[in-house]
Scaffold this motif. Structure first.
Motif, PDB file in Angstrom:
ATOM      1  N   ILE A 193     -25.701 -26.636 -52.624  1.00 51.04           N
ATOM      2  CA  ILE A 193     -26.805 -25.544 -52.083  1.00 51.04           C
ATOM      3  C   ILE A 193     -27.767 -26.450 -52.546  1.00 51.04           C
ATOM      4  CG2 ILE A 193     -28.115 -24.014 -52.892  1.00 51.04           C
ATOM      5  CD1 ILE A 193     -25.436 -22.318 -52.522  1.00 51.04           C
ATOM      6  N   SER A 194     -28.374 -26.240 -50.688  1.00 54.25           N
ATOM      7  CA  SER A 194     -29.240 -26.813 -50.071  1.00 54.25           C
ATOM      8  C   SER A 194     -30.605 -25.481 -49.691  1.00 54.25           C
ATOM      9  CB  SER A 194     -29.398 -27.445 -49.528  1.00 54.25           C
ATOM     10  OG  SER A 194     -29.321 -26.942 -48.180  1.00 54.25           O
ATOM     11  N   MET A 195     -31.997 -26.249 -50.387  1.00 55.42           N
ATOM     12  CA  MET A 195     -32.709 -24.979 -50.665  1.00 55.42           C
ATOM     13  C   MET A 195     -34.032 -25.639 -49.724  1.00 55.42           C
ATOM     14  SD  MET A 195     -34.525 -22.658 -53.021  1.00 55.42           S
ATOM     15  CE  MET A 195     -32.994 -21.923 -53.739  1.00 55.42           C
ATOM     16  N   GLU A 196     -34.702 -25.285 -48.681  1.00 58.43           N
ATOM     17  CA  GLU A 196     -35.734 -25.673 -48.075  1.00 58.43           C
ATOM     18  C   GLU A 196     -37.360 -24.560 -48.650  1.00 58.43           C
ATOM     19  OE1 GLU A 196     -34.573 -25.591 -43.796  1.00 58.43           O
ATOM     20  OE2 GLU A 196     -33.657 -27.282 -43.926  1.00 58.43           O
ATOM     21  N   ILE A 197     -38.622 -25.134 -48.693  1.00 58.70           N
ATOM     22  CA  ILE A 197     -39.387 -23.883 -48.935  1.00 58.70           C
ATOM     23  C   ILE A 197     -40.228 -24.482 -49.177  1.00 58.70           C
ATOM     24  CG2 ILE A 197     -40.228 -23.067 -51.300  1.00 58.70           C
ATOM     25  CD1 ILE A 197     -38.159 -25.417 -52.416  1.00 58.70           C
ATOM     26  N   ILE A 198     -41.219 -23.182 -48.247  1.00 60.19           N
ATOM     27  CA  ILE A 198     -42.374 -23.383 -47.246  1.00 60.19           C
ATOM     28  C   ILE A 198     -43.281 -22.184 -48.104  1.00 60.19           C
ATOM     29  CG2 ILE A 198     -43.525 -23.042 -45.207  1.00 60.19           C
ATOM     30  CD1 ILE A 198     -41.170 -23.832 -44.115  1.00 60.19           C
ATOM     31  N   SER A 199     -44.729 -22.726 -48.738  1.00 55.35           N
ATOM     32  CA  SER A 199     -45.340 -21.661 -49.238  1.00 55.35           C
ATOM     33  C   SER A 199     -47.075 -22.588 -48.719  1.00 55.35           C
ATOM     34  CB  SER A 199     -45.263 -22.410 -51.099  1.00 55.35           C
ATOM     35  OG  SER A 199     -46.070 -21.406 -52.075  1.00 55.35           O
ATOM     36  N   VAL A 200     -47.065 -20.709 -48.730  1.00 60.71           N
ATOM     37  CA  VAL A 200     -48.635 -21.399 -47.564  1.00 60.71           C
ATOM     38  C   VAL A 200     -49.796 -21.903 -49.033  1.00 60.71           C
ATOM     39  CG1 VAL A 200     -50.554 -20.110 -46.900  1.00 60.71           C
ATOM     40  CG2 VAL A 200     -47.842 -19.895 -45.742  1.00 60.71           C
ATOM     41  N   SER A 201     -49.881 -20.862 -50.515  1.00 67.22           N
ATOM     42  CA  SER A 201     -51.169 -21.200 -51.276  1.00 67.22           C
ATOM     43  C   SER A 201     -50.157 -21.791 -52.753  1.00 67.22           C
ATOM     44  CB  SER A 201     -51.293 -19.713 -51.394  1.00 67.22           C
ATOM     45  OG  SER A 201     -50.521 -18.621 -52.251  1.00 67.22           O
ATOM     46  N   HIS A 202     -49.186 -22.531 -52.171  1.00 65.66           N
ATOM     47  CA  HIS A 202     -48.867 -22.615 -54.204  1.00 65.66           C
ATOM     48  C   HIS A 202     -47.634 -23.532 -54.245  1.00 65.66           C
ATOM     49  CE1 HIS A 202     -49.684 -18.970 -55.178  1.00 65.66           C
ATOM     50  NE2 HIS A 202     -50.285 -19.078 -56.298  1.00 65.66           N
ATOM     51  N   HIS A 203     -48.030 -24.440 -52.846  1.00 63.70           N
ATOM     52  CA  HIS A 203     -47.011 -25.195 -52.185  1.00 63.70           C
ATOM     53  C   HIS A 203     -47.355 -26.774 -53.488  1.00 63.70           C
ATOM     54  CE1 HIS A 203     -45.206 -28.746 -49.809  1.00 63.70           C
ATOM     55  NE2 HIS A 203     -45.984 -29.874 -50.628  1.00 63.70           N
ATOM     56  N   ARG A 204     -48.538 -27.391 -53.415  1.00 64.56           N
ATOM     57  CA  ARG A 204     -48.482 -28.219 -54.565  1.00 64.56           C
ATOM     58  C   ARG A 204     -48.508 -27.475 -56.046  1.00 64.56           C
ATOM     59  NH1 ARG A 204     -48.568 -33.169 -54.364  1.00 64.56           N
ATOM     60  NH2 ARG A 204     -49.939 -33.133 -52.116  1.00 64.56           N
TER      61      ARG A 204
END
Length: 279
Positions: A193-204
């Motif tokens: 499984i590959s997962m691409e994640i984008i978080s506006v406020s909690h990326h770090r």
């Protein structure tokens, strides 16, 4: 020595599975799904010729063609399987193991695909109609897959006139099932499984949490939003299927609004998957 013995053992098992599928599932129900075995099944029904002898004759002709037109290397690769298949077909009796035709086609095609996949894995073949596509590729530039399809199609169409429409349709179904199973067997056991994640406020926070796990490698890519052109960072991680829910729950607990794209990956090689995991 062990690798050589294991190589030939797998070829024997592969040819055995192919022979078992033909004599126990396909031939008793008049299913000629391409290949030298398909020609042999047709001639067995029309002329009462023994399947093993017909396959042996076809393979000898194909081997001579391979030696004359393709060279010694292809000839030697095809020799062992071409001799072994008729022997296996002679040794395994032709009998109807499953009476239901459709169930026999499904079972026989899956077993047949397992045998062929094992042969391909060891860069071997059972001869027959796998050789003409190589000749067409070398001399006419025709793709091997198209050449093989053309060869099988001629045999399957011939079954329409010999066995009728029911057998013709079942032969087509058998080819489709075999192709699907071989495609899965070639990569299916290593799917990830590959997962691409984008978080506006909690990326770090997500990135640090995944780093601290130290179980999978991470990649971070700069991306831009398509409407407002905002700059974001996208995290890419590849994992085993059994790990997916754990990662999903972890990321969702940090940022329930995180944007995640999840995809099936057919095959993965490298650190953490095919050799020592990340530490």
């Amino acid at each position: 020595m062990f690798k050589t013995l294991n190589h030939y053992f797998q070829i024997i098992v592969g040819v055995g599975l192919v022979s078992f599928a033909i004599n126990q599932f396909l031939a008793p129900h008049d299913i000629a799904a391409g290949g030298a075995s398909g020609i042999a099944i047709l001639l067995y029904h029309v002329m009462d010729w023994e399947i093993s002898r017909t396959v042996f004759t076809i393979n000898v002709i194909m081997l001579i063609s391979a030696f004359l037109l393709l060279g010694t290397k292809v000839f030697l690769k095809s020799l062992f399987g071409s001799i072994l298949l008729p022997f296996m077909l002679y040794w395994i009796p032709v009998q109807m193991l499953v009476e239901d035709r459709f169930l026999a086609v499904i079972s026989g095609s899956v077993i047949f695909a397992c045998g062929v996949a094992l042969l391909y894995r060891n860069q071997a073949s059972s001869g027959g109609t796998t050789i003409p596509p190589l000749i067409m590729k070398k001399y006419f530039g025709i793709d091997k897959s198209i050449g093989l399809l053309m060869s099988d199609l001629i045999i399957v169409v011939a079954s329409l006139f010999v066995f009728g429409m029911d057998s013709f349709v079942l032969a087509v179904i058998s080819i489709v099932i075999t192709m699907m199973c071989m495609n899965y067997l070639s990569t299916g056991f290593n799917q990830k499984i590959s997962m691409e994640i984008i978080s506006v406020s909690h990326h770090r926070d997500i990135l640090n949490t995944l780093r601290n796990l130290k179980t999978r490698g991470l990649s971070v890519f700069p991306v831009h939003g398509g409407h407002m052109l905002e700059r974001r960072q996208m995290i890419l991680i590849v994992m085993k299927r059994s790990e997916y829910l754990d990662y999903y729950d972890l990321i969702h607990s940090i940022d329930p609004k995180a944007f995640m794209i999840v995809q099936n990956v057919k095959d993965v090689h490298g650190n953490g998957f095919t050799y020592t995991s990340i530490v």
